[in-house]
Design a protein around this motif. Structure first.
Motif, short mmCIF file in Angstrom:
data_model
loop_
_atom_site.label_atom_id
_atom_site.label_comp_id
_atom_site.label_asym_id
_atom_site.label_seq_id
_atom_site.Cartn_x
_atom_site.Cartn_y
_atom_site.Cartn_z
N TRP A 391 0.84 -1.20 0.00
CA TRP A 391 0.00 0.00 0.00
C TRP A 391 0.88 1.26 0.00
O TRP A 391 0.56 2.24 -0.68
CB TRP A 391 -0.94 0.01 1.20
N ALA A 392 1.99 1.24 0.73
CA ALA A 392 2.90 2.38 0.72
C ALA A 392 3.42 2.65 -0.69
O ALA A 392 3.39 3.79 -1.17
CB ALA A 392 4.08 2.13 1.67
N TRP A 393 3.88 1.58 -1.37
CA TRP A 393 4.39 1.77 -2.73
C TRP A 393 3.28 2.26 -3.66
O TRP A 393 3.47 3.22 -4.43
CB TRP A 393 4.97 0.46 -3.30
N ALA A 394 2.13 1.60 -3.61
CA ALA A 394 1.04 1.91 -4.56
C ALA A 394 0.48 3.31 -4.35
O ALA A 394 0.26 4.06 -5.32
CB ALA A 394 -0.07 0.87 -4.44
N SER A 395 0.24 3.69 -3.10
CA SER A 395 -0.30 5.03 -2.84
C SER A 395 0.75 6.09 -3.13
O SER A 395 0.41 7.19 -3.62
CB SER A 395 -0.80 5.13 -1.39
N GLY A 396 2.01 5.79 -2.86
CA GLY A 396 3.09 6.74 -3.17
C GLY A 396 3.21 6.98 -4.66
O GLY A 396 3.39 8.13 -5.11
N VAL A 397 3.13 5.91 -5.44
CA VAL A 397 3.21 6.04 -6.89
C VAL A 397 1.98 6.81 -7.43
O VAL A 397 2.12 7.67 -8.30
CB VAL A 397 3.32 4.66 -7.58
N ALA A 398 0.80 6.51 -6.89
CA ALA A 398 -0.42 7.18 -7.35
C ALA A 398 -0.29 8.70 -7.18
O ALA A 398 -0.61 9.48 -8.09
CB ALA A 398 -1.64 6.66 -6.60
N ALA A 399 0.16 9.12 -5.99
CA ALA A 399 0.34 10.56 -5.75
C ALA A 399 1.48 11.12 -6.59
O ALA A 399 1.38 12.22 -7.15
CB ALA A 399 0.58 10.82 -4.26
N GLY A 400 2.58 10.37 -6.67
CA GLY A 400 3.74 10.84 -7.42
C GLY A 400 3.42 11.12 -8.88
O GLY A 400 3.84 12.13 -9.45
N ILE A 401 2.65 10.23 -9.49
CA ILE A 401 2.26 10.41 -10.89
C ILE A 401 1.28 11.58 -11.04
O ILE A 401 1.32 12.33 -12.02
CB ILE A 401 1.63 9.10 -11.43
N ALA A 402 0.40 11.73 -10.04
CA ALA A 402 -0.64 12.78 -10.11
C ALA A 402 -0.06 14.18 -9.97
O ALA A 402 -0.72 15.15 -10.36
CB ALA A 402 -1.67 12.53 -9.02
N LEU A 403 1.13 14.29 -9.43
CA LEU A 403 1.73 15.61 -9.21
C LEU A 403 2.26 16.19 -10.51
O LEU A 403 3.46 16.35 -10.73
CB LEU A 403 2.85 15.50 -8.16
N GLN A 404 1.34 16.49 -11.43
CA GLN A 404 1.73 17.02 -12.75
C GLN A 404 2.13 18.50 -12.65
O GLN A 404 1.53 19.23 -11.92
CB GLN A 404 0.55 16.86 -13.72
#
Length: 404
Positions: A391-404
């Motif tokens: 969950w840490a990896w998945a939620s981190g990636v989701a936010a990281g990608i969204a930070l356009q």
């Protein structure tokens, strides 16, 4: 003069480092901030120092939340196989230990170093140790972080400071204070993946069993409102001086609610009552000897004593009702914990930022543009066995990608 960044990630643990790396590698100017002097202690101590970094069986069904569908989006877009690909890229040896759990062959430090290298690849700036005194939202968008090493201006903030578990390695309520500041709803936090305790007087007969371990089925079932929160696990149980621990208990603790019982089947492979009743004509041994063939001697002796049964009784002479009583005591031992060992021993925190306040695609707060929450700070709690790291990896990636 305040330092200016596109993104400030607060909390340099698993979720925070992953998010910072992804955002920075997309070209964002990222600063990663943590109040601790030592990096990623929770990764370092996990899995006995070898870091149980994911579980290949991870699905949304392995997570608890008041809003159970929330985790589906992030978990589907960044899977255990995606993280394993990253591990392989860094040539980190790993192995499966039990039920899909993935561990480093050598050391958890390898995962920390990998994440640091991923951050370096994007040019992440570090502020550590750095204490944030205040978060100020600017009228024209963006935020100012007032820290003990100067002000930081940032367009977006990602809160990755985790929950309240294991305070000795730096856990704080920072995420919850920020949620309160911005008027975001919370699901009440409580310890999870934690040993359970019992009233000392009622536990006294069992306290001397400390150290005994065996595989059991454990379950709890409750109706919270109209929502069933029950679960069942087959894992190892460990007796302690104050109560019960081991993987079986840690798992069920996330589902247990104060005041309700847990039910333990100490001998899942044997229907004790049926076996004893059917064996009356053939089993010539004394009751104590028969039970001790199935269970550790000290546990067998204790269960007989607690239930008022003589170990030297011959089962041929015993009424079926007594044998059924013993069967119930072994196959469906029902006990009511008086609490848990608390955040001191809890591996994770259940509850946190109410996910109905967040976008499941981006992890951003719906009513505070530019403010994101990821990892353990939100109300998504995984089972024991690498799920919380996923969950840490998945939620981190989701936010990281969204930070356009």
């Amino acid at each position: 003069m305040a330092k200016q960044f596109d993104v400030a990630v607060i909390g340099a643990g698993a979720a925070g480092m992953m998010c910072a790396a992804v955002a920075a590698q997309q070209g964002k100017r990222v600063v990663l901030i943590d109040h601790a002097a030592k990096l990623a202690e929770k990764i370092r101590i996990s899995g006995g120092g070898r870091c149980n970094f994911t579980n290949i069986n991870a699905t949304p069904q392995n997570f608890l939340s008041e809003n159970p569908h929330f985790c589906k989006s992030a978990l589907s877009r960044y899977t255990p196989q995606d993280f394993l690909a990253l591990v392989k890229k860094y040539r980190i040896g790993y192995h499966e230990k039990h039920k899909g759990q993935q561990f480093c062959n050598e050391s958890a430090e390898q995962i920390i170093d990998m994440l640091k290298d991923e951050c370096a690849a994007g040019g992440v700036h570090w502020r550590m140790p750095c204490k944030i005194d205040n978060v100020v939202q600017q009228e024209d968008g963006g935020f100012v972080l007032q820290t003990d090493s100067g002000d930081i201006e940032t367009a977006s903030i990602v809160i990755a400071t985790g929950g309240l578990s294991i305070p000795k390695i730096g856990a704080t309520d920072f995420a919850y204070r920020i949620a309160k500041q911005f008027d975001l709803m919370m699901v009440e936090p409580r310890p999870a993946l934690v040993p359970l305790t019992f009233d000392p007087a009622s536990w006294a007969p069992f306290a001397e069993l400390s150290g005994i371990a065996l595989e059991v089925d454990v379950e709890t079932g409750s109706l919270k409102g109209r929502k069933a929160t029950g679960a069942r696990f087959r894992e190892d149980l460990l007796f302690t001086h104050r109560g019960l621990s081991g993987p079986a208990i840690l798992q069920i603790s996330s589902y247990w609610l104060p005041g309700e019982p847990i039910v333990v089947n100490l001998l899942p492979e044997v229907d004790v009552a049926q076996t004893l009743i059917e064996g009356k004509g053939t089993l010539k041994k004394q009751l104590g000897n028969i039970v001790a063939q199935w269970l550790p001697q000290r546990l067998a002796d204790c269960l007989l004593a607690v239930n008022g049964l003589a170990p030297d009784a011959r089962i041929a002479d015993m009424p079926d009702a007594l044998l059924r009583k013993l069967g119930q005591a072994i196959n469906a031992w029902s006990i009511v914990p008086n609490g848990s060992e608390g955040y001191r021993k809890a591996e994770v925190t259940r509850g946190g930022i109410d996910t109905r306040e967040l976008s499941q695609q981006t992890m951003m707060a719906n009513k505070v543009p530019g403010l994101y929450f990821i990892g353990e700070s939100v109300d998504v709690t995984g089972w024991l066995g690498g799920y919380n790291f996923q969950w840490a990896w998945a939620s981190g990636v989701a936010a990281g990608i969204a930070l356009q």
